[in-house]
Design an enzyme around this catalytic site. Structure first.
Site, mmCIF file in Angstrom:
data_model
loop_
_atom_site.group_PDB
_atom_site.id
_atom_site.type_symbol
_atom_site.label_atom_id
_atom_site.label_comp_id
_atom_site.label_asym_id
_atom_site.label_seq_id
_atom_site.Cartn_x
_atom_site.Cartn_y
_atom_site.Cartn_z
ATOM 1 N N SER A 139 -7.489 10.771 -1.142
ATOM 2 C CA SER A 139 -8.708 9.947 -1.091
ATOM 3 C C SER A 139 -9.883 10.829 -0.696
ATOM 4 O O SER A 139 -9.702 11.857 -0.017
ATOM 5 C CB SER A 139 -8.537 8.844 -0.038
ATOM 6 O OG SER A 139 -9.772 8.180 0.185
ATOM 7 N N TYR A 152 -6.385 5.458 8.147
ATOM 8 C CA TYR A 152 -6.173 5.715 6.713
ATOM 9 C C TYR A 152 -6.621 7.129 6.355
ATOM 10 O O TYR A 152 -5.912 7.876 5.661
ATOM 11 C CB TYR A 152 -6.955 4.663 5.937
ATOM 12 C CG TYR A 152 -6.927 4.786 4.440
ATOM 13 C CD1 TYR A 152 -5.789 4.453 3.708
ATOM 14 C CD2 TYR A 152 -8.053 5.201 3.730
ATOM 15 C CE1 TYR A 152 -5.781 4.541 2.321
ATOM 16 C CE2 TYR A 152 -8.055 5.288 2.361
ATOM 17 C CZ TYR A 152 -6.915 4.956 1.649
ATOM 18 O OH TYR A 152 -6.908 5.042 0.275
HETATM 19 P P1 NAD Z 1 -3.782 -1.154 -5.817
HETATM 20 O O1 NAD Z 1 -3.600 -2.052 -4.658
HETATM 21 O O2 NAD Z 1 -4.385 -1.707 -7.062
HETATM 22 O O3 NAD Z 1 -2.403 -0.458 -6.195
HETATM 23 C C1 NAD Z 1 -1.557 0.065 -5.213
HETATM 24 C C2 NAD Z 1 -0.123 -0.214 -5.602
HETATM 25 O O4 NAD Z 1 0.715 0.441 -4.631
HETATM 26 C C3 NAD Z 1 0.229 -1.709 -5.555
HETATM 27 O O5 NAD Z 1 0.881 -2.065 -6.758
HETATM 28 C C4 NAD Z 1 1.150 -1.839 -4.357
HETATM 29 O O6 NAD Z 1 2.144 -2.831 -4.514
HETATM 30 C C5 NAD Z 1 1.757 -0.453 -4.315
HETATM 31 N N1 NAD Z 1 2.290 -0.135 -2.991
HETATM 32 C C6 NAD Z 1 1.681 -0.274 -1.782
HETATM 33 N N2 NAD Z 1 2.509 0.077 -0.815
HETATM 34 C C7 NAD Z 1 3.677 0.442 -1.402
HETATM 35 C C8 NAD Z 1 4.910 0.907 -0.922
HETATM 36 N N3 NAD Z 1 5.174 1.023 0.393
HETATM 37 N N4 NAD Z 1 5.880 1.217 -1.811
HETATM 38 C C9 NAD Z 1 5.657 1.073 -3.130
HETATM 39 N N5 NAD Z 1 4.512 0.617 -3.641
HETATM 40 C C10 NAD Z 1 3.530 0.313 -2.789
HETATM 41 O O7 NAD Z 1 -4.671 0.046 -5.261
HETATM 42 P P2 NAD Z 1 -5.130 1.437 -5.882
HETATM 43 O O8 NAD Z 1 -6.544 1.593 -5.533
HETATM 44 O O9 NAD Z 1 -4.711 1.589 -7.311
HETATM 45 O O10 NAD Z 1 -4.301 2.422 -4.959
HETATM 46 C C11 NAD Z 1 -3.662 3.584 -5.472
HETATM 47 C C12 NAD Z 1 -3.844 4.718 -4.507
HETATM 48 O O11 NAD Z 1 -5.220 5.087 -4.465
HETATM 49 C C13 NAD Z 1 -3.466 4.413 -3.063
HETATM 50 O O12 NAD Z 1 -2.763 5.509 -2.514
HETATM 51 C C14 NAD Z 1 -4.795 4.252 -2.362
HETATM 52 O O13 NAD Z 1 -4.716 4.551 -0.993
HETATM 53 C C15 NAD Z 1 -5.611 5.272 -3.128
HETATM 54 N N6 NAD Z 1 -7.067 5.130 -3.035
HETATM 55 C C16 NAD Z 1 -7.711 4.012 -3.472
HETATM 56 C C17 NAD Z 1 -9.107 3.935 -3.428
HETATM 57 C C18 NAD Z 1 -9.868 2.758 -3.951
HETATM 58 O O14 NAD Z 1 -11.105 2.692 -3.749
HETATM 59 N N7 NAD Z 1 -9.256 1.818 -4.647
HETATM 60 C C19 NAD Z 1 -9.827 5.006 -2.905
HETATM 61 C C20 NAD Z 1 -9.151 6.131 -2.453
HETATM 62 C C21 NAD Z 1 -7.770 6.187 -2.542
#
Ligand code: NAD
Length: 249
Positions: A139, A152
């Site tokens: 991130s 986080y």
């Molecule tokens: P999202 O919620 O759309 O998708 C995340 C997915 O991860 C979900 O399907 C959820 O069920 C799954 N998940 C969560 N915990 C889990 C676990 N313990 N085991 C297996 N699956 C699990 O969110 P996203 O934004 O696509 O997130 C993807 C990655 O991006 C994450 O690591 C998040 O921290 C990171 N991220 C997101 C943002 C943002 O702004 N959306 C910014 C920086 C980093």
């Protein structure tokens, strides 16, 4: 020929957001894809891809689930070439002194230990077949401080250190380990995205993003695709911000 033709990829968090887009894009580029998630939504994504995909239930904080998801790749498709350690969640955002020890443990179990387990067991598989590519979803919060994001952000900074150290550990084993650093991305982590699959016109992210808009999950998947592909064959240990210029702004 697709950019991942003949490769086998495991993607965690494949049921939503970035992981879903990675699964769909990697399959379009010729990869066989194991869609891993704990939500159940991975079943739909794998079904929409067809024979080139399989869904597996995995909680990335559970070692046995990680080992099983790698085994599914090996048993179903013969090997593991690409691992995207993407699953994660934000937890509640608040000043550090209001955070609980339980929240710390939960956020780190998934966002940091989950990546450690993925790299560990992914590497063991890749060492058997002569190499591979690992792409971790960190991130922008792992690169710069963000108000109210302490727990986080610390986990995501840890992901970047795991990435760099593992890159060095396996640089001579044909295994590349890199990371993407998303900024503010319109995914399931953003509540409003549940009603609007794309940001409504004029919607601004809560922090000052130089490009002035939310990022899209597909833009993260494009960066992951590059790092996972042979186009990045001389790149290891890097963290690419995919953030509309946030960390340089
Ligand atoms: P999202 O919620 O759309 O998708 C995340 C997915 O991860 C979900 O399907 C959820 O069920 C799954 N998940 C969560 N915990 C889990 C676990 N313990 N085991 C297996 N699956 C699990 O969110 P996203 O934004 O696509 O997130 C993807 C990655 O991006 C994450 O690591 C998040 O921290 C990171 N991220 C997101 C943002 C943002 O702004 N959306 C910014 C920086 C980093």
């Amino acid at each position: 020929m697709g950019r991942l033709a003949g490769k086998v990829a495991v993607i965690t968090g494949a049921g939503s957001g970035m992981g879903k887009e990675m699964a769909l894009l990697f399959a379009r580029e010729g990869a066989k894809v194991v869609c891993a998630d704990r939500s159940g939504m991975q079943e739909q994504i794998a079904a929409s891809i067809g024979d080139a995909a399989v869904a597996v239930h995995a909680d990335v904080s559970v070692s046995a689930d990680i080992q099983n998801m790698i085994k599914v790749a090996e048993d179903r498709f013969g090997r593991l070439d690409i691992l995207c350690n993407n699953a994660g969640f934000g937890g509640k955002m608040m000043p550090l002194h209001e955070q609980t020890e339980e929240a710390y443990d939960n956020v780190h179990a998934v966002n940091l230990k989950g990546v450690f387990l993925g790299i560990k067991y992914g590497v063991i598989s890749m060492l058997r077949t002569g190499g591979g590519a690992i792409v971790n979803t960190a991130s922008a919060t792992g690169l710069v401080g963000w108000k109210d994001h302490s727990i986080y952000a610390a986990a995501k900074a840890g992901v970047l250190q795991l990435t760099k150290c593992a890159a060095l550990d396996y640089a001579q084993n044909g295994i590349r380990v890199n990371a993407i650093c998303p900024g503010m991305v319109w995914t399931g982590l953003v509540k409003a995205s549940l009603e609007n699959p794309v940001p409504p016109p004029g919607t601004k992210p809560p922090f000052n993003v130089p490009m002035g808009r939310w990022g899209l999950a597909a833009e993260q998947a494009n960066a992951a695709l590059f790092l996972a592909s042979d186009e990045a064959s001389y790149i290891t240990g890097v963290a690419i911000p995919v953030d509309g210029g946030y960390v340089v702004g």
